[in-house]
Design a protein around this motif. Sequence first.
Motif, PDB file in Angstrom:
ATOM      1  N   LEU A 324      54.999  -5.818   9.544  1.00 21.08           N
ATOM      2  CA  LEU A 324      54.425  -5.910   8.207  1.00 21.08           C
ATOM      3  C   LEU A 324      53.167  -6.758   8.302  1.00 21.08           C
ATOM      4  O   LEU A 324      53.194  -7.868   8.846  1.00 21.08           O
ATOM      5  N   SER A 325      52.058  -6.232   7.797  1.00 20.66           N
ATOM      6  CA  SER A 325      50.807  -6.977   7.853  1.00 20.66           C
ATOM      7  C   SER A 325      50.015  -6.747   6.573  1.00 20.66           C
ATOM      8  O   SER A 325      50.186  -5.737   5.879  1.00 20.66           O
ATOM      9  N   GLY A 326      49.157  -7.715   6.277  1.00 20.34           N
ATOM     10  CA  GLY A 326      48.302  -7.606   5.110  1.00 20.34           C
ATOM     11  C   GLY A 326      46.958  -8.246   5.386  1.00 20.34           C
ATOM     12  O   GLY A 326      46.844  -9.175   6.194  1.00 20.34           O
ATOM     13  N   GLN A 327      45.932  -7.748   4.750  1.00 14.94           N
ATOM     14  CA  GLN A 327      44.592  -8.297   4.900  1.00 14.94           C
ATOM     15  C   GLN A 327      43.923  -8.379   3.538  1.00 14.94           C
ATOM     16  O   GLN A 327      43.967  -7.428   2.751  1.00 14.94           O
ATOM     17  N   PHE A 328      43.316  -9.519   3.282  1.00 13.08           N
ATOM     18  CA  PHE A 328      42.543  -9.701   2.053  1.00 13.08           C
ATOM     19  C   PHE A 328      41.151 -10.167   2.432  1.00 13.08           C
ATOM     20  O   PHE A 328      40.982 -11.073   3.246  1.00 13.08           O
ATOM     21  N   ALA A 329      40.155  -9.524   1.857  1.00 11.51           N
ATOM     22  CA  ALA A 329      38.767  -9.907   2.078  1.00 11.51           C
ATOM     23  C   ALA A 329      38.061  -9.973   0.733  1.00 11.51           C
ATOM     24  O   ALA A 329      38.349  -9.186  -0.178  1.00 11.51           O
ATOM     25  N   TYR A 330      37.152 -10.924   0.647  1.00  9.36           N
ATOM     26  CA  TYR A 330      36.398 -11.091  -0.597  1.00  9.36           C
ATOM     27  C   TYR A 330      34.945 -11.390  -0.242  1.00  9.36           C
ATOM     28  O   TYR A 330      34.658 -12.240   0.602  1.00  9.36           O
ATOM     29  N   GLU A 331      34.044 -10.678  -0.872  1.00  8.58           N
ATOM     30  CA  GLU A 331      32.619 -10.850  -0.629  1.00  8.58           C
ATOM     31  C   GLU A 331      31.916 -11.141  -1.947  1.00  8.58           C
ATOM     32  O   GLU A 331      32.193 -10.493  -2.956  1.00  8.58           O
ATOM     33  N   LYS A 332      31.029 -12.092  -1.910  1.00  9.01           N
ATOM     34  CA  LYS A 332      30.203 -12.415  -3.068  1.00  9.01           C
ATOM     35  C   LYS A 332      28.755 -12.231  -2.646  1.00  9.01           C
ATOM     36  O   LYS A 332      28.250 -12.967  -1.789  1.00  9.01           O
ATOM     37  N   GLU A 333      28.096 -11.233  -3.248  1.00 10.55           N
ATOM     38  CA  GLU A 333      26.769 -10.821  -2.800  1.00 10.55           C
ATOM     39  C   GLU A 333      25.704 -11.147  -3.846  1.00 10.55           C
ATOM     40  O   GLU A 333      25.945 -11.050  -5.049  1.00 10.55           O
ATOM     41  N   THR A 334      24.524 -11.523  -3.354  1.00  7.28           N
ATOM     42  CA  THR A 334      23.337 -11.613  -4.194  1.00  7.28           C
ATOM     43  C   THR A 334      22.190 -10.953  -3.448  1.00  7.28           C
ATOM     44  O   THR A 334      22.104 -11.053  -2.210  1.00  7.28           O
ATOM     45  N   THR A 335      21.330 -10.280  -4.188  1.00  3.29           N
ATOM     46  CA  THR A 335      20.193  -9.585  -3.593  1.00  3.29           C
ATOM     47  C   THR A 335      18.935  -9.920  -4.372  1.00  3.29           C
ATOM     48  O   THR A 335      18.904  -9.796  -5.603  1.00  3.29           O
ATOM     49  N   ASP A 336      17.918 -10.342  -3.642  1.00  3.81           N
ATOM     50  CA  ASP A 336      16.597 -10.586  -4.226  1.00  3.81           C
ATOM     51  C   ASP A 336      15.602  -9.693  -3.504  1.00  3.81           C
ATOM     52  O   ASP A 336      15.500  -9.759  -2.269  1.00  3.81           O
ATOM     53  N   SER A 337      14.874  -8.890  -4.250  1.00  3.05           N
ATOM     54  CA  SER A 337      13.889  -8.023  -3.618  1.00  3.05           C
ATOM     55  C   SER A 337      12.651  -7.908  -4.489  1.00  3.05           C
ATOM     56  O   SER A 337      12.698  -8.113  -5.713  1.00  3.05           O
ATOM     57  N   ASN A 338      11.550  -7.558  -3.826  1.00  4.08           N
ATOM     58  CA  ASN A 338      10.288  -7.351  -4.527  1.00  4.08           C
ATOM     59  C   ASN A 338       9.575  -6.159  -3.897  1.00  4.08           C
ATOM     60  O   ASN A 338       9.351  -6.133  -2.681  1.00  4.08           O
ATOM     61  N   ASN A 339       9.273  -5.155  -4.704  1.00  6.70           N
ATOM     62  CA  ASN A 339       8.538  -3.974  -4.267  1.00  6.70           C
ATOM     63  C   ASN A 339       7.159  -3.977  -4.934  1.00  6.70           C
ATOM     64  O   ASN A 339       7.062  -4.029  -6.157  1.00  6.70           O
ATOM     65  N   ASP A 340       6.120  -3.929  -4.099  1.00  4.67           N
ATOM     66  CA  ASP A 340       4.748  -3.861  -4.608  1.00  4.67           C
ATOM     67  C   ASP A 340       4.203  -2.459  -4.383  1.00  4.67           C
ATOM     68  O   ASP A 340       4.236  -1.936  -3.253  1.00  4.67           O
ATOM     69  N   TYR A 341       3.667  -1.835  -5.469  1.00  3.30           N
ATOM     70  CA  TYR A 341       3.177  -0.461  -5.426  1.00  3.30           C
ATOM     71  C   TYR A 341       1.671  -0.433  -5.703  1.00  3.30           C
ATOM     72  O   TYR A 341       1.175  -1.175  -6.564  1.00  3.30           O
ATOM     73  N   THR A 342       0.975   0.451  -4.985  1.00  2.64           N
ATOM     74  CA  THR A 342      -0.421   0.759  -5.285  1.00  2.64           C
ATOM     75  C   THR A 342      -0.595   2.271  -5.285  1.00  2.64           C
ATOM     76  O   THR A 342      -0.126   2.957  -4.366  1.00  2.64           O
ATOM     77  N   LEU A 343      -1.269   2.798  -6.309  1.00  2.16           N
ATOM     78  CA  LEU A 343      -1.472   4.237  -6.469  1.00  2.16           C
ATOM     79  C   LEU A 343      -2.967   4.525  -6.466  1.00  2.16           C
ATOM     80  O   LEU A 343      -3.730   3.914  -7.231  1.00  2.16           O
ATOM     81  N   LYS A 344      -3.389   5.472  -5.595  1.00  4.69           N
ATOM     82  CA  LYS A 344      -4.784   5.855  -5.487  1.00  4.69           C
ATOM     83  C   LYS A 344      -4.945   7.330  -5.842  1.00  4.69           C
ATOM     84  O   LYS A 344      -4.081   8.156  -5.513  1.00  4.69           O
ATOM     85  N   ASN A 345      -6.066   7.651  -6.495  1.00  7.63           N
ATOM     86  CA  ASN A 345      -6.341   9.032  -6.856  1.00  7.63           C
ATOM     87  C   ASN A 345      -6.927   9.785  -5.652  1.00  7.63           C
ATOM     88  O   ASN A 345      -7.149   9.181  -4.587  1.00  7.63           O
ATOM     89  N   PRO A 346      -7.201  11.110  -5.781  1.00  6.24           N
ATOM     90  CA  PRO A 346      -7.707  11.881  -4.639  1.00  6.24           C
ATOM     91  C   PRO A 346      -9.003  11.343  -4.053  1.00  6.24           C
ATOM     92  O   PRO A 346      -9.310  11.598  -2.881  1.00  6.24           O
ATOM     93  N   GLU A 347      -9.775  10.597  -4.834  1.00  3.39           N
ATOM     94  CA  GLU A 347     -11.020  10.022  -4.323  1.00  3.39           C
ATOM     95  C   GLU A 347     -10.792   8.692  -3.607  1.00  3.39           C
ATOM     96  O   GLU A 347     -11.750   8.044  -3.144  1.00  3.39           O
ATOM     97  N   GLY A 348      -9.532   8.232  -3.508  1.00  3.27           N
ATOM     98  CA  GLY A 348      -9.231   6.985  -2.849  1.00  3.27           C
ATOM     99  C   GLY A 348      -9.442   5.759  -3.695  1.00  3.27           C
ATOM    100  O   GLY A 348      -9.465   4.634  -3.176  1.00  3.27           O
ATOM    101  N   ILE A 349      -9.589   5.919  -5.016  1.00  4.05           N
ATOM    102  CA  ILE A 349      -9.807   4.798  -5.924  1.00  4.05           C
ATOM    103  C   ILE A 349      -8.465   4.303  -6.458  1.00  4.05           C
ATOM    104  O   ILE A 349      -7.627   5.093  -6.886  1.00  4.05           O
ATOM    105  N   LEU A 350      -8.275   2.984  -6.441  1.00  2.85           N
ATOM    106  CA  LEU A 350      -7.054   2.383  -6.958  1.00  2.85           C
ATOM    107  C   LEU A 350      -6.994   2.567  -8.473  1.00  2.85           C
ATOM    108  O   LEU A 350      -7.888   2.131  -9.192  1.00  2.85           O
ATOM    109  N   THR A 351      -5.938   3.223  -8.948  1.00  2.00           N
ATOM    110  CA  THR A 351      -5.791   3.460 -10.386  1.00  2.00           C
ATOM    111  C   THR A 351      -4.660   2.656 -10.999  1.00  2.00           C
ATOM    112  O   THR A 351      -4.723   2.309 -12.186  1.00  2.00           O
ATOM    113  N   ASP A 352      -3.632   2.388 -10.210  1.00  2.00           N
ATOM    114  CA  ASP A 352      -2.479   1.647 -10.742  1.00  2.00           C
ATOM    115  C   ASP A 352      -1.905   0.740  -9.666  1.00  2.00           C
ATOM    116  O   ASP A 352      -1.915   1.082  -8.463  1.00  2.00           O
ATOM    117  N   ALA A 353      -1.403  -0.406 -10.096  1.00  2.00           N
ATOM    118  CA  ALA A 353      -0.676  -1.323  -9.212  1.00  2.00           C
ATOM    119  C   ALA A 353       0.362  -2.059 -10.043  1.00  2.00           C
ATOM    120  O   ALA A 353       0.087  -2.466 -11.181  1.00  2.00           O
TER     121      ALA A 353
END
Length: 791
Positions: A324-353
């Motif tokens: 007879l065996s048993g296993q207990f596991a407990y995880e407490k998670e936190t996540t911090d992330s940052n995504n930086d976006y840049t969008l350019k039009n067909p002429e290569g000009i930055l239009t959005d960030a």
Amino acid sequence: MKTTTYYLLLCLLLGSPTLLAQGSGITISGTVREAGKKTPIAYATVMLRGKVDDQMIDGTTTDDDGKFELYTTYGDFYVELSFMGYLTKKITDFEFEGAHLDLGNIFFEEDSQTLDEVVIQGEKSRTEFQLDKRVFNVGQDIGSTGASALDILNNIPSVSVNIEGQISLRGSQGVRILINGKPSVLASEQGNIMGTITADMIERIEVITNPSAKYEAEGTSGIINIVLKKEGEQSLSGSITVNTGMPNNHSLGLSLNKRTDRLNLFTQLGIGYRTFPRHNETFSNDLSTNNELNTLSDRDFNEAFYNLILGTDYRINNSTVISLSGQFAYEKETTDSNNDYTLKNPEGILTDAWSRKEDSYADNPKWQSELQLKKDFDDSGDHILLISGTGAFFRKDQVSDFQNQTTVGNSPNAFQKLNTDFKEGIYTFKLDYTRPLAEYYELETGAQYVINEVSNDYGVLDLREDEWVPNMDFTNIFLFDQDVLGMYGTVAKEKDKWGAKLGLRYEYSSLDTRLENTGEKNRQHYGDFFPTVHTSYKFSDQYSIQAGYSARIFRPGLWELNPFFALQDNFNIYTGNPNLSPEYTDSYEVTSIFHWDKISLNVGVYQRRTTNVIEEVLTVQDNVSIRKPDNVGFSRTTGLELNGKYTPWEWASIDFDLNYNAFSRKGDYNEQSFDFSGDRWISRMMTKVKLPKDFDLEAAWNHESAYKTLQLDILENYYFDLGLRKKLLKGKSVINLSVRDVFASRRYRAISSGQGLEFNRLGMQGRFVTLGISYGIGKGNAMEFSGQKSF
């Protein structure tokens, strides 16, 4: 690749294999027992050595009942037996008649004065070949310091784990992961694959590339079975281990075992805190608009984890043991992330960030219990009945807050919240019966029933005019219910030099998935037969050959079927496909095994033919990259595998592993042909050196070549690991230092061009440094490694 190949050839040429004197064949058998209690000792080392030069001729380990059997054609030998905490025994005087030498019961006496020598005996991991599997006995390699189960797997020949944590066998995914021979939430994707299983908890890992019918047919690439330790010492034994490292890598591990004549009690405890940084760079271009989107992403995944195992084996009488065996596991998670976006039009000009920030936290409790009854019908230990029931449960409660902030352009700032309530239960019932039919024949039969129930309540809310409003495009409850009933039978004949095993398995599968809010359903009910064939022949003590065939299946899992989007990066999205069909594979292989004085070498060829191949399909719409799995046709993979070990001196050894395969795919998707072919190779070389003052050094080089998938070119990947160990107090204590990915060169890079899109993605984690110290308790020895939690 040329440099690696030349190096391998040089290692082989320096081996100078020497054949010993020939003699008539003889089988040596016996049973190893503890002198006081007369209980059998499992996994004791048994070696045949030449009387003239003491060179090892052959070797094995005892099974769970303390039994062993060896075959040799050499006449002038002696038998040497050893096990941790006991005096080594040498049997030099014996007489035998005919072709069999039965040594009977061999009793081990305790020895508390040779702790350092005991540690050295079990120092290195080793691989044993059996009729239908390879067994990797986890040793005390330095590189395993602070390692997780994934890190241990990555050191096993034929197995690789990529930077995403995905497991491949011979370069192919679709591997079935079992814990102690059974499915487990501990090895499920949502449960963070083997996250709470640490290296010091693992006894051995079985790699089954062509499983017999005894094993479930799931896993087109094969099965990896992780067997956890129960220890085995009389009285009290164990160890305590402390680790620290960078980035945050702190843990404490405790392992204890108490064994008497009838009762065996074991427990393992692990606690720790980890940080896993992640950096991604993505470029995509929707060729219909020629707008270019660039993404830079930095993510820290932080986790505190707790893991407890309790178990007991009770011997009711000489023939019946209940566990007879048993296993207990407990995880407490936190996540911090940052995504930086840049969008350019067909002429290569930055239009959005703009930027998208994530702040997530989750609680993950999971537990598992197992009850097993083992009945021996005779003293040989070959006629047995095993009945077991396992229940496992996992839950994930997660809340994620997202904030979009515009820096260039007119897009308004936005706030979003994600709530996840995930529940999974796996219930497994097994019956296995083994019986010898005659002197060389053995019958195996049994059944297994697995129930998998999942509920994923997934909700997305948008902040509108200071009020959180559900986004019904992403909010739903996904229910996944899968039952698999399997029945099997095998017949094996194994003599001194050759063996054969035939098997047939039948599995009936029932799958129901439902989206509660929309009413979308997918029901699949089907039955399949899976034949297996395995053979082996031993030409001599130096050379043997194995061949096998098995039919396999890969059933799409929860996350292949789950249609929910992952919204951490809402311009790079993965979503499942609830309409997937299972893959079917025919697997063939032939392996030659060579053993010489200084070299052991295994050379194998294999082929897999798969229908209903599941592959990710990438689409880009309005610069949103969406990856979705689908059935895309037929594939054939043909490969060559070479792995082995060269020991030029007693203080140095070289382990090497090379796997090459060529593949072809044929299929259509959305009226487009996806026929293509390519090849791939993976190599690994590890050097181990014993230094003065009880220092040991390990260095490992890993390389994965570039290869193709359905739409992507995956670029080459290489990295270097280093480890240093120092023994203290005659081996009772050990200090380890390990550096994984020394040069921070391990990266995932994928590019694609054509079919209306351009795509380029880079992912990396960086260097991990761990310092650990371990101390043996009672009769226990210090662990040469300890646990790391991996995600």
